[in-house]
Design a protein around this motif. Structure first.
Motif, PDB file in Angstrom:
ATOM      1  N   ILE A 210       0.835  -1.158  -0.040  1.00  0.00           N
ATOM      2  CA  ILE A 210       0.142  -0.034   0.018  1.00  0.00           C
ATOM      3  C   ILE A 210       0.889   1.323  -0.072  1.00  0.00           C
ATOM      4  CG2 ILE A 210      -1.759   1.222   1.321  1.00  0.00           C
ATOM      5  CD1 ILE A 210      -2.817  -1.428  -0.113  1.00  0.00           C
ATOM      6  N   GLY A 211       0.564   2.259  -0.779  1.00  0.00           N
ATOM      7  CA  GLY A 211       1.470   3.286  -1.253  1.00  0.00           C
ATOM      8  C   GLY A 211       1.694   3.618  -2.575  1.00  0.00           C
ATOM      9  N   THR A 212       2.779   4.615  -2.570  1.00  0.00           N
ATOM     10  CA  THR A 212       3.188   5.149  -3.891  1.00  0.00           C
ATOM     11  C   THR A 212       4.628   4.592  -4.166  1.00  0.00           C
ATOM     12  OG1 THR A 212       1.750   7.142  -3.658  1.00  0.00           O
ATOM     13  CG2 THR A 212       3.499   6.949  -5.196  1.00  0.00           C
ATOM     14  N   TRP A 213       4.885   4.043  -5.429  1.00  0.00           N
ATOM     15  CA  TRP A 213       6.161   3.753  -5.690  1.00  0.00           C
ATOM     16  C   TRP A 213       6.499   3.973  -7.103  1.00  0.00           C
ATOM     17  CZ3 TRP A 213       7.984  -0.609  -2.677  1.00  0.00           C
ATOM     18  CH2 TRP A 213       7.284  -1.174  -1.957  1.00  0.00           C
ATOM     19  N   ARG A 214       7.919   4.340  -7.250  1.00  0.00           N
ATOM     20  CA  ARG A 214       8.741   4.623  -8.384  1.00  0.00           C
ATOM     21  C   ARG A 214       8.831   3.567  -9.302  1.00  0.00           C
ATOM     22  NH1 ARG A 214       8.443   8.889  -9.882  1.00  0.00           N
ATOM     23  NH2 ARG A 214       9.321   9.901  -8.010  1.00  0.00           N
ATOM     24  N   SER A 215       8.411   3.172 -10.804  1.00  0.00           N
ATOM     25  CA  SER A 215       8.317   1.954 -11.200  1.00  0.00           C
ATOM     26  C   SER A 215       9.263   2.094 -12.419  1.00  0.00           C
ATOM     27  CB  SER A 215       6.928   1.670 -11.790  1.00  0.00           C
ATOM     28  OG  SER A 215       6.168   1.474 -10.704  1.00  0.00           O
ATOM     29  N   GLN A 216      10.435   1.171 -12.262  1.00  0.00           N
ATOM     30  CA  GLN A 216      11.159   0.999 -13.699  1.00  0.00           C
ATOM     31  C   GLN A 216      10.656  -0.316 -14.586  1.00  0.00           C
ATOM     32  OE1 GLN A 216      12.623   4.167 -13.215  1.00  0.00           O
ATOM     33  NE2 GLN A 216      14.027   3.174 -14.455  1.00  0.00           N
ATOM     34  N   VAL A 217      10.339  -0.171 -15.474  1.00  0.00           N
ATOM     35  CA  VAL A 217       9.918  -1.215 -16.351  1.00  0.00           C
ATOM     36  C   VAL A 217      10.395  -1.738 -17.669  1.00  0.00           C
ATOM     37  CG1 VAL A 217       7.490  -2.105 -17.593  1.00  0.00           C
ATOM     38  CG2 VAL A 217       7.509  -0.235 -15.885  1.00  0.00           C
ATOM     39  N   ARG A 218      10.641  -2.849 -17.839  1.00  0.00           N
ATOM     40  CA  ARG A 218      11.104  -3.469 -18.974  1.00  0.00           C
ATOM     41  C   ARG A 218      10.115  -4.367 -19.682  1.00  0.00           C
ATOM     42  NH1 ARG A 218      16.401  -5.783 -19.564  1.00  0.00           N
ATOM     43  NH2 ARG A 218      16.364  -4.820 -21.540  1.00  0.00           N
TER      44      ARG A 218
ATOM     45  N   ASP B 150      11.897  -0.017 -22.507  1.00  0.00           N
ATOM     46  CA  ASP B 150      11.932   0.810 -21.252  1.00  0.00           C
ATOM     47  C   ASP B 150      10.963   1.864 -20.919  1.00  0.00           C
ATOM     48  OD1 ASP B 150      14.181  -0.843 -20.342  1.00  0.00           O
ATOM     49  OD2 ASP B 150      15.451   0.267 -21.586  1.00  0.00           O
ATOM     50  N   PHE B 151      10.677   1.677 -19.707  1.00  0.00           N
ATOM     51  CA  PHE B 151       9.511   2.704 -19.221  1.00  0.00           C
ATOM     52  C   PHE B 151       9.768   3.212 -17.855  1.00  0.00           C
ATOM     53  CE2 PHE B 151       7.540   0.088 -22.323  1.00  0.00           C
ATOM     54  CZ  PHE B 151       6.880   0.772 -23.256  1.00  0.00           C
ATOM     55  N   ALA B 152       9.133   4.308 -17.436  1.00  0.00           N
ATOM     56  CA  ALA B 152       9.476   4.753 -15.993  1.00  0.00           C
ATOM     57  C   ALA B 152       8.208   5.450 -15.537  1.00  0.00           C
ATOM     58  CB  ALA B 152      10.588   5.620 -15.891  1.00  0.00           C
ATOM     59  N   GLY B 153       7.704   5.338 -14.456  1.00  0.00           N
ATOM     60  CA  GLY B 153       6.701   6.061 -13.902  1.00  0.00           C
ATOM     61  C   GLY B 153       6.393   5.825 -12.495  1.00  0.00           C
ATOM     62  N   THR B 154       4.960   5.634 -12.098  1.00  0.00           N
ATOM     63  CA  THR B 154       4.522   5.647 -10.906  1.00  0.00           C
ATOM     64  C   THR B 154       3.502   4.320 -10.681  1.00  0.00           C
ATOM     65  OG1 THR B 154       3.087   7.160 -11.025  1.00  0.00           O
ATOM     66  CG2 THR B 154       5.299   7.688  -9.864  1.00  0.00           C
ATOM     67  N   SER B 155       3.521   3.691  -9.622  1.00  0.00           N
ATOM     68  CA  SER B 155       2.525   2.516  -9.245  1.00  0.00           C
ATOM     69  C   SER B 155       1.734   3.184  -7.806  1.00  0.00           C
ATOM     70  CB  SER B 155       3.030   1.228  -9.006  1.00  0.00           C
ATOM     71  OG  SER B 155       3.710   0.863 -10.285  1.00  0.00           O
ATOM     72  N   VAL B 156       0.445   3.443  -7.945  1.00  0.00           N
ATOM     73  CA  VAL B 156      -0.181   3.789  -6.696  1.00  0.00           C
ATOM     74  C   VAL B 156      -1.054   2.648  -6.201  1.00  0.00           C
ATOM     75  CG1 VAL B 156      -1.796   5.347  -5.526  1.00  0.00           C
ATOM     76  CG2 VAL B 156      -0.049   6.002  -7.087  1.00  0.00           C
ATOM     77  N   VAL B 157      -0.956   1.867  -5.037  1.00  0.00           N
ATOM     78  CA  VAL B 157      -1.468   0.953  -4.560  1.00  0.00           C
ATOM     79  C   VAL B 157      -2.674   1.534  -3.402  1.00  0.00           C
ATOM     80  CG1 VAL B 157      -1.321  -1.366  -3.497  1.00  0.00           C
ATOM     81  CG2 VAL B 157       0.251  -0.712  -5.117  1.00  0.00           C
ATOM     82  N   ARG B 158      -3.696   1.198  -3.528  1.00  0.00           N
ATOM     83  CA  ARG B 158      -5.011   1.628  -2.627  1.00  0.00           C
ATOM     84  C   ARG B 158      -5.693   0.375  -2.290  1.00  0.00           C
ATOM     85  NH1 ARG B 158      -4.100   5.831  -6.146  1.00  0.00           N
ATOM     86  NH2 ARG B 158      -4.568   7.894  -5.363  1.00  0.00           N
ATOM     87  N   PRO B 159      -5.942   0.356  -0.701  1.00  0.00           N
ATOM     88  CA  PRO B 159      -6.595  -0.902  -0.176  1.00  0.00           C
ATOM     89  C   PRO B 159      -8.293  -0.494  -0.493  1.00  0.00           C
ATOM     90  CG  PRO B 159      -6.091   0.585   1.217  1.00  0.00           C
ATOM     91  CD  PRO B 159      -5.387   1.177   0.261  1.00  0.00           C
TER      92      PRO B 159
ATOM     93  N   TRP C 158       8.037  -9.418 -19.007  1.00  0.00           N
ATOM     94  CA  TRP C 158       7.506  -8.068 -17.975  1.00  0.00           C
ATOM     95  C   TRP C 158       8.147  -7.855 -16.870  1.00  0.00           C
ATOM     96  CZ3 TRP C 158       4.009  -4.024 -18.836  1.00  0.00           C
ATOM     97  CH2 TRP C 158       3.584  -3.455 -18.107  1.00  0.00           C
ATOM     98  N   ILE C 159       9.033  -7.027 -16.713  1.00  0.00           N
ATOM     99  CA  ILE C 159       9.693  -6.801 -15.431  1.00  0.00           C
ATOM    100  C   ILE C 159       9.568  -5.553 -14.799  1.00  0.00           C
ATOM    101  CG2 ILE C 159      12.053  -6.875 -14.278  1.00  0.00           C
ATOM    102  CD1 ILE C 159      13.065  -8.812 -16.572  1.00  0.00           C
ATOM    103  N   VAL C 160       9.267  -5.224 -13.670  1.00  0.00           N
ATOM    104  CA  VAL C 160       9.051  -3.933 -13.013  1.00  0.00           C
ATOM    105  C   VAL C 160       9.941  -4.213 -11.601  1.00  0.00           C
ATOM    106  CG1 VAL C 160       7.339  -2.492 -11.803  1.00  0.00           C
ATOM    107  CG2 VAL C 160       6.747  -3.699 -13.986  1.00  0.00           C
ATOM    108  N   VAL C 161      10.553  -3.263 -11.367  1.00  0.00           N
ATOM    109  CA  VAL C 161      11.193  -2.876 -10.134  1.00  0.00           C
ATOM    110  C   VAL C 161      10.637  -1.651  -9.665  1.00  0.00           C
ATOM    111  CG1 VAL C 161      13.369  -2.499  -9.046  1.00  0.00           C
ATOM    112  CG2 VAL C 161      13.436  -4.212 -10.847  1.00  0.00           C
ATOM    113  N   ASP C 162       9.907  -1.561  -8.378  1.00  0.00           N
ATOM    114  CA  ASP C 162       9.320  -0.648  -7.911  1.00  0.00           C
ATOM    115  C   ASP C 162      10.374  -0.297  -6.611  1.00  0.00           C
ATOM    116  OD1 ASP C 162       7.214  -0.348  -9.520  1.00  0.00           O
ATOM    117  OD2 ASP C 162       5.717  -1.090  -7.977  1.00  0.00           O
ATOM    118  N   LYS C 163      10.321   1.061  -6.309  1.00  0.00           N
ATOM    119  CA  LYS C 163      10.978   1.550  -4.910  1.00  0.00           C
ATOM    120  C   LYS C 163      10.008   2.499  -4.556  1.00  0.00           C
ATOM    121  CE  LYS C 163      15.621   0.765  -6.564  1.00  0.00           C
ATOM    122  NZ  LYS C 163      16.813   1.693  -7.287  1.00  0.00           N
ATOM    123  N   ARG C 164       9.686   2.292  -3.061  1.00  0.00           N
ATOM    124  CA  ARG C 164       8.959   3.108  -2.231  1.00  0.00           C
ATOM    125  C   ARG C 164       9.179   4.628  -2.615  1.00  0.00           C
ATOM    126  NH1 ARG C 164       4.632   1.738   0.748  1.00  0.00           N
ATOM    127  NH2 ARG C 164       5.917  -0.206   1.510  1.00  0.00           N
ATOM    128  N   ILE C 165       8.307   5.482  -2.633  1.00  0.00           N
ATOM    129  CA  ILE C 165       8.521   6.995  -2.765  1.00  0.00           C
ATOM    130  C   ILE C 165       8.262   7.409  -1.311  1.00  0.00           C
ATOM    131  CG2 ILE C 165       7.640   9.200  -3.656  1.00  0.00           C
ATOM    132  CD1 ILE C 165       7.034   7.733  -6.225  1.00  0.00           C
TER     133      ILE C 165
END
Length: 181
Positions: free
Chosen positions: A37-45, A60-69, A174-181
């Motif tokens: 749960i929260g906001t993540w910086r996403s690096q995508v291949r 390659d792509f970059a952006g955000t993922s937001v996870v909401r309960p 599809w590979i995504v590495v997320d780091k919490r913002i």
């Protein structure tokens, strides 16, 4: 289960008692994604042409993922927005917990065409979640594997792979590495 059966059960107000050990397992199972749960910086291949004879070309792509309960954390939604030199990917991932089977279903929605993909099903064993399902690629049936790996409290890896030989071999696409913002 049909809507009629759900409505009939709700109207009667009767529910089978759940043993305490089952309740504890359900509570634990439905919390499997709480860490995300929260906001993540996403690096995508993304593999441009999965399960093809074409040479591998990764986009390659970059952006955000937001996870909401949702619904007391028995469900959650991932809002996924990334962009790269080849364009944008805007998507949702709807996740629902099935207490009767102690598993999650993950259904992806491509916002470009508004279509739902067939769900993948599974759960977590420690820090790794495995989810499997069936889909089609270019009109032929395939199997889908989706892995979620917690790399720490603020980092995760998501990997999708396809198989066109019944799951004997898998090609990651599809590979995504997320780091919490």
């Amino acid at each position: 289960m049909s809507l009629l059966a759900l409505t009939a059960g709700a109207a009667s107000g009767e529910a089978a008692p759940i043993p305490s050990t089952t309740r504890e397992a359900v509570a634990e199972g439905q919390r499997s994604f709480d860490w995300e749960i929260g906001t993540w910086r996403s690096q995508v291949r993304v593999l441009a042409n999965p399960l093809s004879d074409a040479p591998d070309e990764w986009l390659d792509f970059a952006g955000t993922s937001v996870v909401r309960p949702l619904m007391d954390r028995r469900a959650n939604v991932v809002e996924f927005e990334v962009q790269g030199p080849t364009g944008r990917i805007d998507a949702l991932n709807m996740r629902l917990y099935e207490p009767q089977n102690d598993r999650w279903s993950l259904t992806f929605v491509n916002m470009r065409d508004g279509l739902l993909t067939p769900a993948v099903y599974g759960g977590f064993d420690g820090r790794v979640g495995e989810f499997y399902g069936e889909d089609q690629l270019d009109g032929r049936p395939i199997k889908v594997r989706f892995l979620v790996t917690r790399l720490g409290p603020d980092k995760a890896r998501f990997e999708q792979a396809f198989s066109d030989d019944g799951g004997q071999t898998w090609e990651t696409n599809w590979i995504v590495v997320d780091k919490r913002i």
